[in-house]
Every structure is written in C-alpha cells, then in structure tokens.
Design a protein around this motif. Structure first.
Motif, PDB file in Angstrom:
ATOM      1  N   VAL A   1       0.838  -1.207   0.000  1.00 11.97           N
ATOM      2  CA  VAL A   1       0.000   0.000   0.000  1.00 11.97           C
ATOM      3  C   VAL A   1       0.872   1.255   0.000  1.00 11.97           C
ATOM      4  N   VAL A   2       1.937   1.249   0.804  1.00 11.22           N
ATOM      5  CA  VAL A   2       2.840   2.409   0.849  1.00 11.22           C
ATOM      6  C   VAL A   2       3.459   2.654  -0.524  1.00 11.22           C
ATOM      7  N   LEU A   3       3.857   1.584  -1.205  1.00  9.76           N
ATOM      8  CA  LEU A   3       4.416   1.735  -2.549  1.00  9.76           C
ATOM      9  C   LEU A   3       3.378   2.332  -3.501  1.00  9.76           C
ATOM     10  N   ALA A   4       2.140   1.821  -3.444  1.00 11.81           N
ATOM     11  CA  ALA A   4       1.089   2.322  -4.330  1.00 11.81           C
ATOM     12  C   ALA A   4       0.782   3.789  -4.063  1.00 11.81           C
ATOM     13  N   LEU A   5       0.667   4.159  -2.777  1.00 12.90           N
ATOM     14  CA  LEU A   5       0.378   5.551  -2.437  1.00 12.90           C
ATOM     15  C   LEU A   5       1.554   6.468  -2.796  1.00 12.90           C
ATOM     16  N   THR A   6       2.775   5.945  -2.717  1.00 13.55           N
ATOM     17  CA  THR A   6       3.945   6.727  -3.141  1.00 13.55           C
ATOM     18  C   THR A   6       3.887   7.024  -4.628  1.00 13.55           C
ATOM     19  N   VAL A   7       3.462   6.031  -5.403  1.00 13.19           N
ATOM     20  CA  VAL A   7       3.312   6.236  -6.846  1.00 13.19           C
ATOM     21  C   VAL A   7       2.264   7.301  -7.128  1.00 13.19           C
ATOM     22  N   VAL A   8       1.121   7.226  -6.428  1.00 15.01           N
ATOM     23  CA  VAL A   8       0.057   8.217  -6.627  1.00 15.01           C
ATOM     24  C   VAL A   8       0.544   9.615  -6.250  1.00 15.01           C
ATOM     25  N   ALA A   9       1.231   9.728  -5.107  1.00 12.92           N
ATOM     26  CA  ALA A   9       1.740  11.033  -4.671  1.00 12.92           C
ATOM     27  C   ALA A   9       2.760  11.575  -5.658  1.00 12.92           C
ATOM     28  N   GLY A  10       3.626  10.718  -6.173  1.00 16.67           N
ATOM     29  CA  GLY A  10       4.615  11.163  -7.148  1.00 16.67           C
ATOM     30  C   GLY A  10       3.974  11.648  -8.428  1.00 16.67           C
ATOM     31  N   GLU A  11       2.920  10.945  -8.877  1.00 19.37           N
ATOM     32  CA  GLU A  11       2.226  11.369 -10.097  1.00 19.37           C
ATOM     33  C   GLU A  11       1.554  12.713  -9.901  1.00 19.37           C
ATOM     34  N   ARG A  12       0.946  12.934  -8.738  1.00 20.74           N
ATOM     35  CA  ARG A  12       0.283  14.210  -8.474  1.00 20.74           C
ATOM     36  C   ARG A  12       1.290  15.354  -8.420  1.00 20.74           C
ATOM     37  N   LYS A  13       2.478  15.067  -7.905  1.00 21.96           N
ATOM     38  CA  LYS A  13       3.492  16.111  -7.790  1.00 21.96           C
ATOM     39  C   LYS A  13       4.047  16.503  -9.152  1.00 21.96           C
ATOM     40  N   THR A  14       4.173  15.530 -10.048  1.00 26.94           N
ATOM     41  CA  THR A  14       4.743  15.818 -11.369  1.00 26.94           C
ATOM     42  C   THR A  14       3.687  16.134 -12.404  1.00 26.94           C
ATOM     43  N   ARG A  15       2.414  16.049 -12.018  1.00 27.52           N
ATOM     44  CA  ARG A  15       1.336  16.288 -12.973  1.00 27.52           C
ATOM     45  C   ARG A  15       1.392  17.733 -13.455  1.00 27.52           C
ATOM     46  N   GLY A  16       1.192  17.925 -14.726  1.00 28.40           N
ATOM     47  CA  GLY A  16       1.157  19.263 -15.299  1.00 28.40           C
ATOM     48  C   GLY A  16      -0.230  19.610 -15.793  1.00 28.40           C
TER      49      GLY A  16
END
Length: 519
Positions: A239-254
C-alpha cells in the motif's frame, strides 16, 4: 434565445459551504467505505508492534520481494511510457491503411486480464516464466493505458509550435520533444500511473509466470495460518508503494491551458517503413490478445478438452460471475452517486477530501483489500466472513472510483438552466433529479456501471480470499486449473470469460454513442 443559452450553460461548481448538510454527510459515509480496508490494515499492523514490523521489513525475503515488485513496476512503466507514446504518435500523426481501425486495435489488450494473457503464453511456451516473461506480458496488457490518453491529447495539441520547430531545423523527434511533449505529458503521466498501480497490484500473471513479488508473498504468508501478521505487514508495504506512486504522479502532474490550435497534417509513411510502423502498433495486441487467444483456441479444439468439459460447473461459474458483477456494479453506483453529485456541483477542501477518499480504492491492490477484509470480518463481523455481502463490499471498495469518475462527468454536463427551469415550474428536488438530471446523466452513469461490471468479472485475488464456499467465478476456475498446469481443462472457462466480458463492452460502446447523440 436567452432561455436557450441558459439551457446550454453547464453547471459551474459552487463553494462547499452551499452544499446541503445531508449531502455532505451521505457522501462522506459513502466515501468512508473505501477507507475501511486501509484503516483496519494499519490497525492490524500496529498491533503487531514496532519490533515485529522492523524485523519483517529487514528480512532478506521481504527485501527481495519488494525489489522484485519495484523493479517490475519500473520496467513495465518505462516501456509502456516510451512505446505507448510512440504508438500514440503513429496512430495520430501517420496516415496508414485502415484509418481509425488502428485505434481500436490498440485498445484490444484492455479486454484481456493479465492472468489470461499469461495463460496463453504458457500454453504456447510451457517454460515461459520469470522476470522477462512477466515484463513482456504486463507491458503488452498495460500499453493501451498510455497509448490511448496520449493519442487523445495529441489530437488536441497545437500544430503551430511543432511546425515552427521543424522550420528551425529540428527533426520530427526533436520537434515533438520541444513543442508537443509538454502538452501531452499530463496524459502520459496519468497513463503511467495506471500502469504502475496495475503492475504493483497484479497477482495472477506474476504467480502463473513464477515471478515472486509482494502480491505473491502476501498470498503465501496468508496461506500459512501461523504467519498472518506478516501478511498484514507485507500488504502495508505494498500500500505504501502504491500511495507513493500516486503522490509522485500528483506532484509531477502538469496542466495545459487550452489554446486555439491548428490541426497537424497527417504524414504519409513511405512504403518501406510501413512494416516497421505496423510492427510497433501491433506489438501490444499480438502479445496481449492474439497469442493468448491462439493458445486458448488450440486447447479448445482438442478432442479431450471438449469431452472433458464439466457443463454444470461451467454454467455455475458463469452464473456466479454474472450475478456478482450485477450486484457489485449496482451497489458501487449507489455508493458513488452522492460523491459524484457533491463533486460535480460543489468545490472546496471538504469536497476534495471526500472525493479523494472515494478514489482511495483505486490505489489499493485487490489482494490487499481482500486480506484486510478477511481480518476485518473475522474480528468485527464474523457472521459476514466468506459471504456474498463481504465479497460485493470488496468489489465496491476496489472499483467504486470507476463509477465516481463517470457519474461525475455526466452530472457536471447537465445544463444549469434546465435545473432552474424545472424548479421554477414547481418540481421538487427529487422530481427534478428523476425527470431532468437523472435522464441526462443516465448514459454516463450507465458507462460507470458497465466499467465496474467488467472489472468485477476479471477480478481474481480478492475473489480468491473472500468468496463463499461453493461459489466459484470464471476467473477463480481458470486460476485453479492453470495453477496445476491443467491448461486443457482451463480453456472453456477462459473462453467463457472472454465472451462474457465482450457483451458489456459492446453495450458500453452503444451507451457512449447514445451519450454523444444526447450532447
């Protein structure tokens, strides 16, 4: 004329302070459904104690499983991002024989579950296993998640800047990277997020192909009744890995501001390059659809397979799959509607928080949801353990986000003027919903229900953990037979699953066509 313009004006979100209190409460309660598995999993892991948590995380086996999961997710995401963008560029920028048919061909792998694709490859090559096999199958199945949104973004991307870059001496690749890529990057990163989450959560394909990841480790730890805490801790790591992926995508989203664009002219590919372009576009459909279907057909035409079909068991699996899909889709839509209404009509931090919690299930792997609900039902509601109610609840947690997104888009498209006219004619809010809002948004809500139904038909890990005794779906029957290398007896269930999932797919295309006519 003024009334006509008002009728065409779509609803603009209002501040959350204007939302009815009952809607906020109901939407919050519906969204909390998606948070139950994660909350209980955290509580379960906390009960294990810090010492056991650290000891588990530092075990060589756990580190290996984690590295395998991360490595596979990174490899599949990177290959899908590069190849998917290239495929999207080809079908959007190059004029090829067949025209729009190539877009349909590119989308075909979405209809095939990863474990079914792995089954087809294992039929063709029995020794097909390991990291490379898992990477190949997952890339073939997941590539449309990047190719389709990028292709859609390319159609709306401006051709002006790309043309200027070409006149300044840049080649096709350089012009695309400098002028077009910044505009399509949000679509590409969103697709890459789906690929990463799908790969991290996959259980069936990696297990069939004998590549040990966290999902495999969770299932093995759960199967060992003396080590249930380790299963919970491994699930929390996933779950931590999945949420890290989601957080990373939101941070880099343009975000891209819409501007007036000039249509980019289609290029005519030279005849000598046509085979290369065709191979690029067909790689994913061949690996994700045609090879599995070929393996399936080869097993179905064997005389032993036809004689050995257990017809009553097959019909029972078809009935269970259909029944669970209908029940899960209905309940998921009921839970999603209050959240969708709130998100479509109002804005603010509270609304965003409720909607985000509703989407939480999208980041939770099926095996994690199944495992946490096993713990939850045994500890809190033992009477619901291994019942249809708990299984349908798991489906709602996993796939409610599909219904939320679709319903929200449909509700947001309802013209504000029609609602005002309805209320001015004396109709109550409920009557306005039934006679105006509901009818206009019905196609989008129906699309969400069908998307949930198709996902339920293909779902495997949560079904394996939560299904009642005596009830078996087509996915479970396929898994049970493939796990012991009985490819021939698995073929009828695989064929039935493909055909059954094709029915709502055809209906889905009809509803989308109806929705376009309504617009």
């Amino acid at each position: 004329m003024t009334l006509l313009k008002a009728g065409r004006r779509r609803t603009a979100p209002r501040p959350a302070a204007g939302a009815p209190p009952w809607l906020l409460v109901v939407a919050a309660l519906c969204a909390s459904v998606a948070a139950i598995p994660l909350v209980y999993l955290v509580v379960r892991a906390a009960d294990a104690g810090l010492a056991e948590l650290v000891d588990t995380l530092l075990r060589e086996r756990v580190l290996r499983l984690t590295l395998n999961s991360v490595g596979l997710a990174v490899a599949v995401t990177a290959s899908c991002l590069v190849l998917g963008t290239a495929v999207a560029w080809v079908i959007s920028r190059i004029r090829m024989p067949g025209g729009p048919t190539w877009l349909l061909v590119t989308a075909l792998p979405l209809a095939v579950p990863s474990y079914l694709a792995a089954y087809g490859w294992m039929v063709a090559i029995p020794s097909f296993n390991g990291f490379f096999a898992s990477w190949l199958v997952m890339t073939a199945v997941c590539l449309p998640y990047v190719a389709l949104p990028v292709a859609a973004a390319l159609r709306g991307a401006s051709g002006d800047l790309e043309a200027v870059a070409r006149t300044l001496g840049s080649g096709p690749v350089g012009a695309f990277r400098a002028a077009t890529w910044p505009r399509v990057r949000p679509a590409a990163t969103a697709g890459a997020l789906l690929v990463a989450l799908y790969t991290l959560s996959d259980f069936g394909a990696v297990s069939m192909l004998r590549f040990q990841t966290l999902t495999w480790g969770i299932n093995s730890a759960y199967g060992a009744s003396f080590d249930r805490n380790q299963a919970a801790l491994l699930a929390l790591v996933l779950v931590v890995l999945a949420l890290t992926v989601v957080a990373g995508e939101r941070k880099t989203r343009g975000q891209v501001t819409a501007t007036a664009t000039r249509t980019v002219p289609m290029h005519t590919v030279r005849r000598r390059w046509l085979p290369v372009v065709a191979v690029l576009v067909l790689a994913s459909p061949v690996g994700g659809v045609f090879v599995p279907v070929a393996g399936l057909v080869s097993k179905l035409i064997e005389a032993e397979t036809i004689r050995g079909i257990d017809v009553p068991r097959l019909l029972g699996a078809i009935g269970a799959t259909l029944g669970l899909a209908v029940a899960g889709a209905f309940v998921a839509v009921i839970l999603a509607l209050p959240i969708a209404v709130l998100a479509a009509r109002y804005r603010g931090r509270i609304v965003n928080a409720i909607e985000s919690v509703g989407y939480l299930g999208h980041a939770l792997p099926g095996i994690v949801v199944g495992l946490s609900l096993v713990f939850f039902s045994l500890a809190v509601l033992p009477t619901l353990y291994q019942t249809v109610v708990m299984l349908v609840f798991a489906y709602c947690v996993l796939f409610m986000s599909k219904a939320i997104g679709s319903a929200r888009s449909g509700l947001a498209a309802v013209p504000e003027g029609l609602i005002d006219v309805s209320r001015s004619l004396g109709l109550s809010p409920l009557a306005t919903w039934w006679r105006v809002i509901g009818r206009i948004a019905a196609p989008a809500i129906g699309v969400g229900a069908l998307l949930v139904g198709i996902a339920i038909m293909k779902e495997l890990p949560a079904t394996l953990l939560l299904r009642p005794t005596g009830i078996s779906t087509l996915a479970v029957e396929l898994w049970n037979r493939t796990a012991v290398l009985e490819f021939g007896s698995a073929a009828p269930y695989a064929a039935a699953l493909v055909l059954l999932a094709a029915v709502p797919a055809f209906v889905l295309s009809g509803i989308r066509g109806f929705a376009k006519e309504e617009e």
